[in-house]
Design an enzyme around this catalytic site. Structure first.
Site, mmCIF file in Angstrom:
data_model
loop_
_atom_site.group_PDB
_atom_site.id
_atom_site.type_symbol
_atom_site.label_atom_id
_atom_site.label_comp_id
_atom_site.label_asym_id
_atom_site.label_seq_id
_atom_site.Cartn_x
_atom_site.Cartn_y
_atom_site.Cartn_z
ATOM 1 N N TYR A 26 -2.358 5.607 -4.291
ATOM 2 C CA TYR A 26 -3.301 6.701 -4.101
ATOM 3 C C TYR A 26 -2.781 7.919 -4.852
ATOM 4 O O TYR A 26 -1.562 8.156 -4.916
ATOM 5 C CB TYR A 26 -3.427 7.070 -2.618
ATOM 6 C CG TYR A 26 -4.152 6.076 -1.759
ATOM 7 C CD1 TYR A 26 -5.509 5.809 -1.940
ATOM 8 C CD2 TYR A 26 -3.482 5.417 -0.734
ATOM 9 C CE1 TYR A 26 -6.178 4.907 -1.135
ATOM 10 C CE2 TYR A 26 -4.142 4.513 0.085
ATOM 11 C CZ TYR A 26 -5.491 4.265 -0.120
ATOM 12 O OH TYR A 26 -6.145 3.375 0.679
ATOM 13 N N LYS A 85 -8.728 -0.176 -8.774
ATOM 14 C CA LYS A 85 -9.267 -0.770 -7.546
ATOM 15 C C LYS A 85 -10.312 0.159 -6.932
ATOM 16 O O LYS A 85 -10.073 1.352 -6.780
ATOM 17 C CB LYS A 85 -8.148 -1.013 -6.538
ATOM 18 C CG LYS A 85 -8.591 -1.739 -5.269
ATOM 19 C CD LYS A 85 -7.390 -1.992 -4.371
ATOM 20 C CE LYS A 85 -7.776 -2.812 -3.148
ATOM 21 N NZ LYS A 85 -8.694 -2.073 -2.247
ATOM 22 N N HIS A 116 -13.536 -1.188 -0.621
ATOM 23 C CA HIS A 116 -12.451 -0.854 0.312
ATOM 24 C C HIS A 116 -12.644 -1.556 1.650
ATOM 25 O O HIS A 116 -12.353 -0.994 2.715
ATOM 26 C CB HIS A 116 -12.379 0.661 0.525
ATOM 27 C CG HIS A 116 -10.984 1.177 0.748
ATOM 28 N ND1 HIS A 116 -10.227 1.721 -0.256
ATOM 29 C CD2 HIS A 116 -10.204 1.228 1.860
ATOM 30 C CE1 HIS A 116 -9.047 2.093 0.233
ATOM 31 N NE2 HIS A 116 -9.016 1.789 1.511
ATOM 32 N N SER A 154 0.823 -1.205 0.000
ATOM 33 C CA SER A 154 0.000 0.000 0.000
ATOM 34 C C SER A 154 0.860 1.258 0.000
ATOM 35 O O SER A 154 1.961 1.292 0.557
ATOM 36 C CB SER A 154 -0.900 0.006 1.238
ATOM 37 O OG SER A 154 -1.549 1.258 1.393
ATOM 38 N N THR A 200 -6.055 3.207 -7.117
ATOM 39 C CA THR A 200 -7.216 3.149 -6.226
ATOM 40 C C THR A 200 -8.061 4.407 -6.350
ATOM 41 O O THR A 200 -7.546 5.523 -6.241
ATOM 42 C CB THR A 200 -6.750 2.940 -4.780
ATOM 43 O OG1 THR A 200 -6.032 1.702 -4.709
ATOM 44 C CG2 THR A 200 -7.931 2.867 -3.834
#
Length: 419
Positions: free
Chosen positions: A160, A276, A300, A136, A186
């Protein structure tokens, strides 16, 4: 009349089998865990409340997570008979490479909070099992650190888009340079969801010591020993700290993220790119037409918009509209290997596990993650054998019925039964 006799000592000894005691406490408790729920129980016992709730919790009333898990429970399987499957093949090709199992490890933020081995444990376990590991943007191990823990396996990176775009661009370049083969772009976090357990626990990053946390720590000295005697717990890719996770997300993320940002990242990234956080059929089709390599149907883990669509319920509709040649993955709510088999039968090319992996991590570090994978693998293989299929390719929609609890207002009985 039953004839009775005094048992012979030799016969008694044949009946008395004493199991050799396991002196390794970690191995003993992990061996006793037969399900992911068992690992969750161990994790809750061994982890401070604020850290456990950060993992276990979801947004607002946690309805999205509850419904997602219930959707997998509301599955009826239809096995074939007289179809021997003594050996089953659980391998799959996904996004240009192999995976020994139809699931990989999902991206999770602040993972060393749960247990100090963090992402290194997840990446190492994934390498040993032959499945992908996803790091992540909010991870606590660097891109290069994950590569070192999983040097020859498949590493994916979850991105992100930040208000400061250059941060996202640099992370993209670093992941590509480290040999990560897939980027999970994402799209479901323009702002942070309301994670109420964190607020009620007064949880912040970095964790703060209060009277409550000290009292809660007393029966869990091992967690605090790890926390206080290992490198500082912080984001590996971000310098922003101070506040709840929601506050940090709101400060870092940009609610104006758009297809223009996707185009920029697509140009920067040399590997496969999947989106995602897709939550409807229309976006799935649009993304396919935009030329991405795949999508992840996900809400999520229920941590963003509560009452969001259930990814597993969306799956058959999305698969029908995007066709068989487009990669569709699914996450949220997976707690059993049978959940994964059901998802593959209804059209998923692959699945991702988040909390299931973290429960294992909290229960026993790297060995706990290994145990998570072993449990899911065993459940997948057993379910396939009982269905009478020898490979994932043999799974089809006819093997599964999604039983319906949540029915839209105005839906007729005929329409419901057709589902």
């Amino acid at each position: 009349m039953v004839t009775r006799q005094v048992p012979k000592p030799s016969e008694l000894l044949e009946l008395m089998k004493f199991k050799k005691p396991e002196l390794d406490g970690r191995k003993r408790r992990l061996d006793a865990a037969l399900t992911i729920d068992d690992l969750r129980t161990i994790a809750k016992r061994r982890t401070p409340t604020a850290a456990f709730d950060y993992t276990d919790g979801a947004a607002e009333g946690e309805l999205s997570l509850t419904r997602a898990r219930q959707a997998f429970r509301d599955v009826e399987f239809h096995p074939g008979i007289l179809k021997p499957a003594p050996d089953v093949d659980t391998s799959v090709d996904i996004l240009g490479g192999p995976s020994a199992l139809p699931f990989g490890i999902a991206p999770t933020g602040f993972t060393r909070l749960m247990q100090t081995e963090g992402e290194e444990a997840g990446a190492g376990a994934a390498a040993a099992a032959g499945i992908p590991f996803t790091l992540s943007t909010l991870g606590t191990t660097s891109i290069e650190g994950v590569k070192a823990a999983n040097p020859n396996g498949r590493n994916w990176f979850q991105l992100y888009v930040m208000r400061d775009r250059e941060i996202s661009y640099e992370l993209t370049r670093r992941a590509a340079a480290a040999g990560f083969d897939t980027l999970q772009f994402t799209v479901d976090t323009p702002v942070a969801g309301a994670r109420l357990r964190d607020k009620r626990n007064g949880f912040s990053i970095p964790p703060q010591l209060t009277l409550g946390t000290i009292i809660n720590a007393i029966p869990r000295p091992w967690w605090w020993w790890d926390f206080l005697t290992t490198p500082k717990l912080e984001f590996a890719s971000l310098s922003t700290t101070g506040g709840t996770v929601g506050e940090l997300l709101d400060a870092a993320m940009d609610p104006t993220i758009s297809y223009d940002d996707l185009a920029v990242i697509r140009d920067l990234w040399p590997g496969k790119i999947v989106i995602k956080g897709v939550q409807n059929v229309e976006d799935s089709v649009r993304l396919r037409d935009a030329g991405v390599d795949g999508i992840v149907l996900s809400n999520h883990g229920g941590r963003q918009l509560d009452r969001a669509p259930i990814p597993f319920h969306l799956l058959p509709k999305v698969r029908k509209e995007v066709g068989d040649d487009f990669t569709v993955m699914v996450d949220t709510g997976i707690m059993n290997g049978a959940d994964i088999v059901a998802a593959v039968a209804l059209g998923a090319d692959f699945t991702l596990i988040g909390r299931a992996y973290l429960y294992g991590l909290m229960a026993g570090g790297r060995q706990g993650v290994d145990r998570t994978i072993t449990i899911l693998r065993t459940e997948i293989e057993r379910t396939m054998r009982l269905l009478g299929v020898a490979s994932l390719a043999e799974l089809e929609p006819g093997h599964v019925t999604q039983l319906t609890r949540l029915v839209p207002v105005g839906t007729t009985a005929t329409a419901v039964s057709a589902r």
